[in-house]
Every structure is written in C-alpha cells, then in structure tokens.
Write a protein that holds these residues in place. Structure first.
Motif, PDB file in Angstrom:
ATOM      1  N   LEU A  40      -4.358  83.102 -28.142  1.00  0.00           N
ATOM      2  CA  LEU A  40      -5.398  82.081 -28.061  1.00  0.00           C
ATOM      3  C   LEU A  40      -4.808  80.829 -27.428  1.00  0.00           C
ATOM      4  CD1 LEU A  40      -8.306  81.173 -28.946  1.00  0.00           C
ATOM      5  CD2 LEU A  40      -7.224  80.262 -31.010  1.00  0.00           C
ATOM      6  N   ALA A  41      -5.553  80.218 -26.527  1.00  0.00           N
ATOM      7  CA  ALA A  41      -5.083  78.997 -25.861  1.00  0.00           C
ATOM      8  C   ALA A  41      -6.212  77.979 -25.802  1.00  0.00           C
ATOM      9  CB  ALA A  41      -4.586  79.309 -24.454  1.00  0.00           C
ATOM     10  N   LEU A  42      -5.851  76.709 -25.955  1.00  0.00           N
ATOM     11  CA  LEU A  42      -6.809  75.613 -25.834  1.00  0.00           C
ATOM     12  C   LEU A  42      -6.180  74.513 -24.999  1.00  0.00           C
ATOM     13  CD1 LEU A  42      -6.784  76.604 -29.099  1.00  0.00           C
ATOM     14  CD2 LEU A  42      -8.746  75.065 -29.157  1.00  0.00           C
ATOM     15  N   ASN A  43      -7.029  73.699 -24.386  1.00  0.00           N
ATOM     16  CA  ASN A  43      -6.502  72.540 -23.674  1.00  0.00           C
ATOM     17  C   ASN A  43      -7.509  71.402 -23.711  1.00  0.00           C
ATOM     18  OD1 ASN A  43      -4.220  71.504 -22.485  1.00  0.00           O
ATOM     19  ND2 ASN A  43      -4.937  71.853 -20.398  1.00  0.00           N
ATOM     20  N   GLU A  49      -3.853  65.878 -18.207  1.00  0.00           N
ATOM     21  CA  GLU A  49      -3.384  64.733 -17.428  1.00  0.00           C
ATOM     22  C   GLU A  49      -1.919  64.426 -17.731  1.00  0.00           C
ATOM     23  OE1 GLU A  49      -6.107  61.669 -18.479  1.00  0.00           O
ATOM     24  OE2 GLU A  49      -7.698  62.386 -17.130  1.00  0.00           O
ATOM     25  N   ARG A  50      -1.542  64.520 -19.002  1.00  0.00           N
ATOM     26  CA  ARG A  50      -0.152  64.245 -19.376  1.00  0.00           C
ATOM     27  C   ARG A  50       0.798  65.273 -18.768  1.00  0.00           C
ATOM     28  NH1 ARG A  50      -0.968  64.201 -24.353  1.00  0.00           N
ATOM     29  NH2 ARG A  50      -0.372  66.346 -24.831  1.00  0.00           N
ATOM     30  N   ASP A  51       0.424  66.544 -18.825  1.00  0.00           N
ATOM     31  CA  ASP A  51       1.287  67.592 -18.273  1.00  0.00           C
ATOM     32  C   ASP A  51       1.402  67.470 -16.755  1.00  0.00           C
ATOM     33  OD1 ASP A  51       1.693  68.574 -20.788  1.00  0.00           O
ATOM     34  OD2 ASP A  51       0.201  70.182 -20.637  1.00  0.00           O
ATOM     35  N   ARG A  52       0.311  67.085 -16.102  1.00  0.00           N
ATOM     36  CA  ARG A  52       0.369  66.908 -14.650  1.00  0.00           C
ATOM     37  C   ARG A  52       1.268  65.732 -14.282  1.00  0.00           C
ATOM     38  NH1 ARG A  52      -5.911  67.968 -12.603  1.00  0.00           N
ATOM     39  NH2 ARG A  52      -5.746  70.254 -12.502  1.00  0.00           N
ATOM     40  N   ALA A  53       1.205  64.652 -15.068  1.00  0.00           N
ATOM     41  CA  ALA A  53       2.065  63.495 -14.804  1.00  0.00           C
ATOM     42  C   ALA A  53       3.527  63.862 -14.998  1.00  0.00           C
ATOM     43  CB  ALA A  53       1.673  62.339 -15.721  1.00  0.00           C
ATOM     44  N   THR A  54       3.808  64.655 -16.032  1.00  0.00           N
ATOM     45  CA  THR A  54       5.181  65.099 -16.279  1.00  0.00           C
ATOM     46  C   THR A  54       5.683  65.967 -15.136  1.00  0.00           C
ATOM     47  OG1 THR A  54       4.832  65.047 -18.679  1.00  0.00           O
ATOM     48  CG2 THR A  54       6.668  66.377 -17.862  1.00  0.00           C
ATOM     49  N   GLU A 137      -9.460  71.323  -9.507  1.00  0.00           N
ATOM     50  CA  GLU A 137     -10.493  71.755 -10.439  1.00  0.00           C
ATOM     51  C   GLU A 137     -10.806  73.241 -10.313  1.00  0.00           C
ATOM     52  OE1 GLU A 137     -11.883  69.604 -12.651  1.00  0.00           O
ATOM     53  OE2 GLU A 137     -10.488  68.101 -11.899  1.00  0.00           O
ATOM     54  N   SER A 138     -10.270  73.902  -9.298  1.00  0.00           N
ATOM     55  CA  SER A 138     -10.617  75.295  -9.057  1.00  0.00           C
ATOM     56  C   SER A 138     -10.087  76.185 -10.175  1.00  0.00           C
ATOM     57  CB  SER A 138     -10.044  75.760  -7.713  1.00  0.00           C
ATOM     58  OG  SER A 138      -8.639  75.902  -7.802  1.00  0.00           O
ATOM     59  N   PHE A 139     -10.652  77.377 -10.260  1.00  0.00           N
ATOM     60  CA  PHE A 139     -10.260  78.287 -11.334  1.00  0.00           C
ATOM     61  C   PHE A 139      -8.790  78.660 -11.255  1.00  0.00           C
ATOM     62  CE2 PHE A 139      -9.706  82.617 -13.023  1.00  0.00           C
ATOM     63  CZ  PHE A 139     -10.032  82.368 -14.347  1.00  0.00           C
ATOM     64  N   TYR A 140      -8.222  78.648 -10.058  1.00  0.00           N
ATOM     65  CA  TYR A 140      -6.831  79.054  -9.900  1.00  0.00           C
ATOM     66  C   TYR A 140      -5.866  77.867  -9.974  1.00  0.00           C
ATOM     67  CZ  TYR A 140      -8.848  83.513  -8.678  1.00  0.00           C
ATOM     68  OH  TYR A 140      -9.554  84.689  -8.730  1.00  0.00           O
ATOM     69  N   SER A 141      -6.347  76.734 -10.457  1.00  0.00           N
ATOM     70  CA  SER A 141      -5.478  75.584 -10.685  1.00  0.00           C
ATOM     71  C   SER A 141      -4.954  75.625 -12.117  1.00  0.00           C
ATOM     72  CB  SER A 141      -6.244  74.280 -10.453  1.00  0.00           C
ATOM     73  OG  SER A 141      -7.213  74.092 -11.482  1.00  0.00           O
ATOM     74  N   ASP A 142      -4.023  74.704 -12.429  1.00  0.00           N
ATOM     75  CA  ASP A 142      -3.463  74.670 -13.777  1.00  0.00           C
ATOM     76  C   ASP A 142      -4.506  74.292 -14.823  1.00  0.00           C
ATOM     77  OD1 ASP A 142      -3.761  72.127 -12.789  1.00  0.00           O
ATOM     78  OD2 ASP A 142      -1.873  71.352 -13.582  1.00  0.00           O
ATOM     79  N   LYS A 143      -5.611  73.711 -14.387  1.00  0.00           N
ATOM     80  CA  LYS A 143      -6.654  73.330 -15.345  1.00  0.00           C
ATOM     81  C   LYS A 143      -7.219  74.542 -16.065  1.00  0.00           C
ATOM     82  CE  LYS A 143     -11.023  70.838 -15.825  1.00  0.00           C
ATOM     83  NZ  LYS A 143     -12.042  69.979 -15.172  1.00  0.00           N
ATOM     84  N   TRP A 144      -7.239  75.687 -15.379  1.00  0.00           N
ATOM     85  CA  TRP A 144      -7.846  76.882 -15.965  1.00  0.00           C
ATOM     86  C   TRP A 144      -6.829  78.005 -16.157  1.00  0.00           C
ATOM     87  CZ3 TRP A 144     -12.310  75.555 -17.860  1.00  0.00           C
ATOM     88  CH2 TRP A 144     -13.051  74.546 -17.240  1.00  0.00           C
ATOM     89  N   GLU A 145      -5.543  77.682 -16.127  1.00  0.00           N
ATOM     90  CA  GLU A 145      -4.499  78.685 -16.356  1.00  0.00           C
ATOM     91  C   GLU A 145      -3.954  78.512 -17.777  1.00  0.00           C
ATOM     92  OE1 GLU A 145      -2.299  81.400 -16.890  1.00  0.00           O
ATOM     93  OE2 GLU A 145      -3.207  81.486 -14.889  1.00  0.00           O
ATOM     94  N   TRP A 149      -1.169  75.653 -20.412  1.00  0.00           N
ATOM     95  CA  TRP A 149      -1.786  74.647 -21.268  1.00  0.00           C
ATOM     96  C   TRP A 149      -0.846  74.171 -22.368  1.00  0.00           C
ATOM     97  CZ3 TRP A 149      -7.238  77.220 -22.243  1.00  0.00           C
ATOM     98  CH2 TRP A 149      -7.945  77.215 -21.034  1.00  0.00           C
ATOM     99  N   HIS A 150      -1.234  73.051 -22.971  1.00  0.00           N
ATOM    100  CA  HIS A 150      -0.426  72.479 -24.052  1.00  0.00           C
ATOM    101  C   HIS A 150      -0.424  73.400 -25.272  1.00  0.00           C
ATOM    102  CE1 HIS A 150       1.594  69.291 -26.236  1.00  0.00           C
ATOM    103  NE2 HIS A 150       0.745  69.466 -27.226  1.00  0.00           N
ATOM    104  N   TRP A 151      -1.598  73.888 -25.648  1.00  0.00           N
ATOM    105  CA  TRP A 151      -1.701  74.883 -26.722  1.00  0.00           C
ATOM    106  C   TRP A 151      -1.921  76.230 -26.039  1.00  0.00           C
ATOM    107  CZ3 TRP A 151      -4.247  70.189 -26.723  1.00  0.00           C
ATOM    108  CH2 TRP A 151      -3.878  69.282 -27.724  1.00  0.00           C
ATOM    109  N   SER A 152      -0.845  76.889 -25.661  1.00  0.00           N
ATOM    110  CA  SER A 152      -0.963  78.030 -24.751  1.00  0.00           C
ATOM    111  C   SER A 152      -0.741  79.395 -25.392  1.00  0.00           C
ATOM    112  CB  SER A 152       0.032  77.880 -23.591  1.00  0.00           C
ATOM    113  OG  SER A 152       1.362  77.865 -24.088  1.00  0.00           O
ATOM    114  N   ALA A 153      -0.130  79.450 -26.544  1.00  0.00           N
ATOM    115  CA  ALA A 153       0.231  80.759 -27.096  1.00  0.00           C
ATOM    116  C   ALA A 153       0.113  80.760 -28.613  1.00  0.00           C
ATOM    117  CB  ALA A 153       1.649  81.143 -26.674  1.00  0.00           C
ATOM    118  N   ILE A 154      -1.117  80.744 -29.090  1.00  0.00           N
ATOM    119  CA  ILE A 154      -1.366  80.770 -30.528  1.00  0.00           C
ATOM    120  C   ILE A 154      -1.607  82.217 -30.946  1.00  0.00           C
ATOM    121  CG2 ILE A 154      -2.863  79.971 -32.386  1.00  0.00           C
ATOM    122  CD1 ILE A 154      -3.581  77.568 -30.624  1.00  0.00           C
TER     123      ILE A 154
END
Length: 245
Positions: A40-43, A49-54, A137-145, A149-154
């Motif tokens: 399960l993953a959430l973002n 924005e924080r992850d992109r800045a990093t 914003e596209s589906f193949y960007s980090d926004k939808w991968e 994500w920050h909460w990526s592997a629950i």
C-alpha cells in the motif's frame, strides 16, 4: 478491510498533509515463482514537493554546484581557496611581461571554450523552458509512481500471515494456471481500490485517486479504478482516448 485501516491511519495521523493518491502496487502480471501480497502506498502534495526539492538539491551536488549558494554567485577573481595567506597587491612594471604569439593563441582558445560553454548553457536552458509543464503531472511522472512516494511500502499484513497468503495464491496458480489466477487477483485488487475510494470519500473531503499500479497495464487499470470525473481531471489525454474509442 486491512488496506482501509492502514490508509485511514496514515491520513488521520497527518492532518497537515493534503493526500491526493493511494495505490496498490508491487505485484507483476508476469509469471514468477510466487504471487506476493501488494504493498500500500500513499502520497501528499506536501511530501511530493519536498521530495522533488530534495532531488533537485542532490542533482546540483552531483553536478558540483553548491545548492546553498545563490544562482548568480561567483568567486572573486583573486580568490585563492587553497591558500592560507591573504591576497597581496602585486605591482607590475611596464614592459615586464612579454606575450608571444603562442600565448595569444592560448587566450583565443580559452575564449572560444568559454563561448562554447555559454552556448551549451543557453541550449540546455532553452530545452528546459520548452518542456511541457504537464510532464510533472503525467501518469509516468514521480507524482503517480508509488515506489517513489513518501509512504511507499506499507505491508498490508505481517508474517507469518503474509507468507501463508502468498503460499496459498502460488499454490492456486500452480493448480489452475498462472494467467487465470493473476487475472482474478487483479480483479480483486481493482475492487479493493474502488472500495477504498468510496469509503474514504465519506471520511475526508479530499478527492483521492485510488488505483492499482502496474506499468504493463497502466492505462487499462486507471480506467477501471478511477471515476470518469477523475480520469478527465487528472489524466485528460487518457480520457480523450477513452472517449474516442
């Protein structure tokens, strides 16, 4: 529902975050030795924005640039960072320096190199400016991968329950065949994603995009998981393709 409980815990535990997506991922449709339970993953908008800045800062460091210095920062021409002594005034007498033709050529070569570097910088800058804003914003960007994500592997459940579940699914695939088993599995995942969206819509005003993530069947799964309104809002190009069919 285990997925709902975990998702609700993350969302309620971070009231300052604007969550926009929930995904079930980590299960491949390609035949393998075992069938794993999905992750399960959430973002949230803030985490993205924080992850992109990093990532941008890390890229600057890799390129040898100081991320903390302003973009127009330049060293003083007389700076000597490796010297413990301060710069001293040097007086040159007239006619004390003789410049040969070879020196002239060297200076011209250096000037040409500087010009080439400036031209390259201009080309790169123009390319960056020419990139579509939609790329982020596209589906193949980090926004939808979800793996980015920050909460990526629950984990939906812990061992030994997860192992028992995986063994049971793998045994089913060995008896009934991989393809019919994985198709049934994905239909179940889609149903879970839809149930997550419907239940969480009653708990939060956020328009959460809940979907099953798989690169090989991304567009088909999005159409099965998202509402028509979400498809048009977040993935307009895909929505137009669906309408044209």
């Amino acid at each position: 529902m285990t997925a709902l409980r975990h998702a609700a815990e993350v969302i309620t535990g971070h009231p300052d975050q604007d969550f926009y997506a929930i995904a079930l991922h980590g299960v491949s449709t390609e035949e393998s030795e075992s069938i794993a339970m999905p992750l399960l993953a959430l973002n949230s908008v803030q985490a993205l924005e924080r992850d992109r800045a990093t990532a941008s800062r890390e890229e600057l460091v890799e390129r040898g640039e100081d991320a903390d210095e302003p973009a127009d920062y330049e060293d003083r021409p007389d700076a000597q960072p490796n010297s413990p002594l301060e710069g001293e005034d040097v007086t040159l007498e007239e006619n004390s320096i003789v410049i040969s033709d070879a020196d002239d050529q060297e200076f011209e070569d250096e000037d040409q190199e500087d010009t080439d570097e400036e031209d390259l910088d201009q080309v790169l800058a123009s390319l960056e400016e020419g990139l579509d804003v939609d790329d982020a914003e596209s589906f193949y960007s980090d926004k939808w991968e979800p793996s980015d994500w920050h909460w990526s592997a629950i984990d939906l459940c812990e061992d030994p329950a997860a192992t028992l579940w995986s063994d049971a699914m793998t045994d089913l695939a060995s008896r009934e065949g991989w393809e019919p088993t994985i198709k049934r599995y994905y239909r179940t995942l889609v149903a879970v994603a839809n149930a997550l969206r419907e239940e969480l819509q009653q708990r939060t005003p956020a328009d959460l995009v809940c979907y099953v993530a798989d690169e090989d069947h991304a567009e088909k799964l999005l159409r099965l998981c998202l509402t028509d309104q979400q498809l048009s809002k977040y993935f307009p190009q895909l929505s137009q393709l669906v309408e044209g069919q």
